[in-house]
Design a protein around this motif. Structure first.
Motif, PDB file in Angstrom:
ATOM      1  N   GLN A  59      33.043  33.573  32.500  1.00 39.34           N
ATOM      2  CA  GLN A  59      34.348  34.092  32.106  1.00 39.34           C
ATOM      3  C   GLN A  59      34.236  35.455  31.433  1.00 39.34           C
ATOM      4  OE1 GLN A  59      32.838  31.438  30.745  1.00 39.34           O
ATOM      5  NE2 GLN A  59      33.391  31.127  28.600  1.00 39.34           N
ATOM      6  N   ASN A  60      35.315  36.225  31.492  1.00 37.68           N
ATOM      7  CA  ASN A  60      35.403  37.545  30.874  1.00 37.68           C
ATOM      8  C   ASN A  60      34.320  38.491  31.376  1.00 37.68           C
ATOM      9  OD1 ASN A  60      36.628  35.546  28.674  1.00 37.68           O
ATOM     10  ND2 ASN A  60      37.535  37.562  28.342  1.00 37.68           N
ATOM     11  N   SER A  73      37.219  32.211  34.582  1.00 39.73           N
ATOM     12  CA  SER A  73      38.472  32.713  34.020  1.00 39.73           C
ATOM     13  C   SER A  73      38.308  34.126  33.465  1.00 39.73           C
ATOM     14  CB  SER A  73      38.960  31.774  32.906  1.00 39.73           C
ATOM     15  OG  SER A  73      37.996  31.662  31.875  1.00 39.73           O
ATOM     16  N   TYR A  74      39.429  34.808  33.338  1.00 40.51           N
ATOM     17  CA  TYR A  74      39.471  36.171  32.785  1.00 40.51           C
ATOM     18  C   TYR A  74      38.528  37.111  33.537  1.00 40.51           C
ATOM     19  CZ  TYR A  74      42.104  34.238  28.864  1.00 40.51           C
ATOM     20  OH  TYR A  74      43.049  33.618  28.087  1.00 40.51           O
ATOM     21  N   ASN A  75      38.645  37.120  34.858  1.00 44.11           N
ATOM     22  CA  ASN A  75      37.936  38.081  35.685  1.00 44.11           C
ATOM     23  C   ASN A  75      38.953  38.911  36.462  1.00 44.11           C
ATOM     24  OD1 ASN A  75      34.788  37.992  35.762  1.00 44.11           O
ATOM     25  ND2 ASN A  75      35.399  35.856  35.470  1.00 44.11           N
ATOM     26  N   HIS A 113      43.729  33.082  34.471  1.00 43.75           N
ATOM     27  CA  HIS A 113      43.800  34.473  34.018  1.00 43.75           C
ATOM     28  C   HIS A 113      43.018  35.417  34.931  1.00 43.75           C
ATOM     29  CE1 HIS A 113      44.793  32.104  30.403  1.00 43.75           C
ATOM     30  NE2 HIS A 113      45.599  33.112  30.127  1.00 43.75           N
ATOM     31  N   ASN A 114      43.295  35.305  36.234  1.00 43.68           N
ATOM     32  CA  ASN A 114      42.807  36.278  37.197  1.00 43.68           C
ATOM     33  C   ASN A 114      44.010  36.995  37.805  1.00 43.68           C
ATOM     34  OD1 ASN A 114      39.718  36.389  37.849  1.00 43.68           O
ATOM     35  ND2 ASN A 114      40.139  34.249  37.334  1.00 43.68           N
TER      36      ASN A 114
END
Length: 651
Positions: free
Chosen positions: A264-265, A314-316, A339-340
């Motif tokens: 993630q991230n 997530s978050y990519n 959260h993409n």
């Protein structure tokens, strides 16, 4: 009797004199005492001593031969005498974090060399440089755990752990490390846990730590993670590469035991399509290992063998779902893809021939899929069909519209068939689905048989403003549904129709415009219900009495209850139902608004006037009726008499 007592005293006295520990205190706490030095009257039999959070600057000889654990963290310690630890033959755990050990590192480190049995050492947040750390680690062959968080290390040399070959756990997070020399960790054959988070590492070119089970590289600047293909078996089970700058999926060891992968991230997906990302990763691999053989798909070849159970993406920056790469993970059960930047999940996969057949992939083991906070409008029915074991699907904060029934999706994949054009999702395909979150999807209407053929246990429909709910929307799941959330929809009672749901134990209908609870709830086994922030003035006493047999918790604040029409509340009190927000709940009487808790203290005093007013009004009505009746009778009699007089005059 006296002789027995004398013998008992003698034995206990001997134990005390000879240093026996049967009656010895096991530990003492001197933490947070504003001490500037170690107390002089410490019991020599102590096993654990806590001197943390004081102002001790110097440490002299400690005569504590039985001590096993010593905590000197968060002092101002910068000077340790050479003999300080000579009498601590049994010391195994030493915490020196948050001190000033960077000062006098040469002399201080000599004191620690006498600790031959030390298994755990914490020298975090002492401002230690590379050379200073190496001094403190000398002659620590018994060391099992080492923590060096928050120091000033910039480079790890191959000689750093030369005298610590039995280390199992190393934590060197929150330093400034940008380089790790080859051979630094490889000789540590028992090393299982390595934490290098919060450093300045830019890449991992050739991972060779066969013995490590848990590797934490989060919060660095890692752009790629590549392992040269070999026949060695790796023990790696958990790899954390979160909060980095990864552009590609990591190429992990070929023979591994990897179960948890945290990505993630990062910047995964920033290169565009899945094909481009895979191609770039393979090119990078060939460049690093300098192979001159024909290009092959090393990434997919290795991922196909991973026994991965959990992956967090997530978050990519994904704009398309990497179907082919993720479908290779035959053991994958949990996938986080929230959260993409997905707007759709299309079935864009390569076919093996020109026959026109649509190639079908499958996620045989996937049970939990989180797609929250994308911008999804469309999910291909082929993708839904591939989720053969799905149990939990989180689509919160997207734009998905459920289809009317389970009959509108593709059931076969013949050559002549085309992909379903509608943008709604046919959840009826998901026979194993138990938990569905559709919160905040801007759903306009929930139509007949929307969830038919699923096995839904929980359903979240909250924050779909002004959503219309068909009377038969929940048909097919009324027997299995245990939790239902339909809050923040701006729904009135006339538009809320619920079927009989015998399995329902949790219901949230808060933040709507409801003034009545559906009578169909009387066949539910509700344990928790939330009706906050609606338009209730009273609750159906009969319904509440039925529900109270199973009910344990009820939230009621934010309504406009009538104090003097609250027999339902008396029932809840008698059944000892928890009302956590009753202190914030108001009700009204004929002349004022009061807090419900105040009303409950003396309900008769608040509603006495209300009852008297009712009685007075009833009495007044009777008097008025009698008065009007008498008046009407008099008028009739008078009018008749008047008529008779007029007739006599005419005669």
């Amino acid at each position: 009797m006296f002789s027995n007592l004398l013998l008992l005293w003698s034995l206990s006295h001997d134990l005390y004199i000879t240093g026996g520990t049967f009656f010895a205190p096991k530990q003492q706490f001197w933490n947070n005492q504003n001490l500037s030095s170690v107390p002089l009257d410490l019991d020599v039999r102590l096993r654990r001593l806590d001197l943390s959070n004081n102002f001790i600057r110097q440490l002299h000889t400690l005569a504590l031969p039985y001590l096993e654990q010593l905590d000197l963290s968060n002092n101002q310690l910068d000077l340790i005498s050479d003999e300080a630890f000579e009498n601590l033959a049994r010391l195994e755990h030493l915490n020196l974090s948050r001190n000033g050990l960077n000062i006098n590192a040469g002399s201080n480190s000599k004191a620690l060399q006498s600790l031959g049995s030390l298994r755990s050492l914490d020298i975090s947040r002492n401002g230690l440089s590379n050379d200073a750390v190496q001094l403190y680690l000398r002659r620590k062959s018994s060391l099992d755990q080492l923590k060096m968080t928050g120091n000033a290390l910039t480079r790890l040399s191959h000689t750093l752990f030369r005298e610590n070959i039995h280390l199992r756990t190393i934590t060197i997070d929150d330093n400034l490390i940008s380089e790790i020399a080859p051979g630094t960790f490889e000789p540590l054959s028992q090393l299982e846990t390595l934490n290098l988070a919060k450093n300045n590492l830019g890449h991992i070119c050739d991972f060779k730590l066969y013995q490590v089970k848990y590797l934490n590289l989060s919060r660095n600047s890692v752009e790629f993670f590549v392992t040269r293909e070999n026949q060695h078996s790796y023990s790696l089970e958990i790899l954390d590469l979160s909060y980095n700058k990864l552009l590609y999926f990591p190429i992990v060891p070929k023979k591994n035991h990897l179960k948890y992968l945290y990505l993630q991230n990062n910047m995964l997906g920033a290169l565009g399509s899945e094909a481009a990302m895979v191609s770039e990763a393979n090119s990078l691999y060939n460049e690093i290992v300098r192979e001159n053989v024909a290009m092959k798909n090393n990434l997919h070849a290795i991922w196909r063998q991973m026994p991965l159970f959990y992956i967090d993406l997530s978050y990519n920056h994904f704009t398309s779902f990497p179907l082919e790469t993720l479908s290779l993970l035959s053991s994958l059960e949990s996938l986080h893809f929230s959260h993409n930047c997905l707007q759709s999940i299309d079935w864009n996969i390569r076919n093996y021939s020109d026959s026109g057949l649509i190639r079908q992939l499958s996620f045989h083991s996937l049970k939990h899929l989180n797609l929250q906070s994308n911008a999804l409008v469309y999910i291909s029915p082929h993708f839904l069909k591939a989720l053969t074991q799905i149990e939990t699907l989180n689509l919160q904060e997207n734009f998905m519209q459920p289809c009317a029934s389970a009959g509108n999706f593709i059931s076969s994949l013949s050559t002549q068939q085309t992909i379903l054009s509608t943008s709604c999702a046919a959840f009826g395909q998901l026979r194993t689905l138990k938990h569905l979150n559709l919160r905040e999807n801007n759903i306009k209407i929930l139509q007949l048989n929307t969830f038919l053929r699923t096995s839904l246990v929980s359903l979240n429909l909250a924050k779909n403003q002004d959503m219309e709910m068909h009377e038969g929307a929940l048909d097919g799941v009324q027997a299995t549904l245990q939790s239902l959330i339909i809050s923040e929809i701006n729904m009135s009672s006339s538009h809320l129709s619920l079927p009989c749901m015998p399995a329902l134990t949790q219901l949230n209908i808060s933040n709507n415009r409801l003034d009545k609870m559906p009578n169909t709830l009387n066949c539910s086994l509700l344990k928790e219900i939330d009706i906050r922030n609606n338009a209730f003035r009273t609750l159906n006493h009969s319904l509440i009495h039925t529900l109270s047999k199973n009910l344990t918790v009820m939230f009621i604040s934010g309504n406009n209850f009538n104090c003097c029409d609250s027999s339902w509340l008396k029932t809840l009190n008698e059944m000892k139902i928890k009302l956590p927000d009753i202190s914030r709940t108001k009700c009204f009487t004929s002349d004022q608004n009061v807090m419900m808790t105040e009303y409950l203290k003396s309900p008769s005093s608040y509603c006495l006037l209300h009852k008297e007013a009712q009685e007075v009004n009833f009495g007044q009505m009777i008097v008025i009726v009698i008065f009007l009746s008498v008046l009407l009778t008099v008028l009739i009699m008078f009018s008749r008499k008047l008529c008779n007089i007029q007739k006599s005059f005419m005669v």
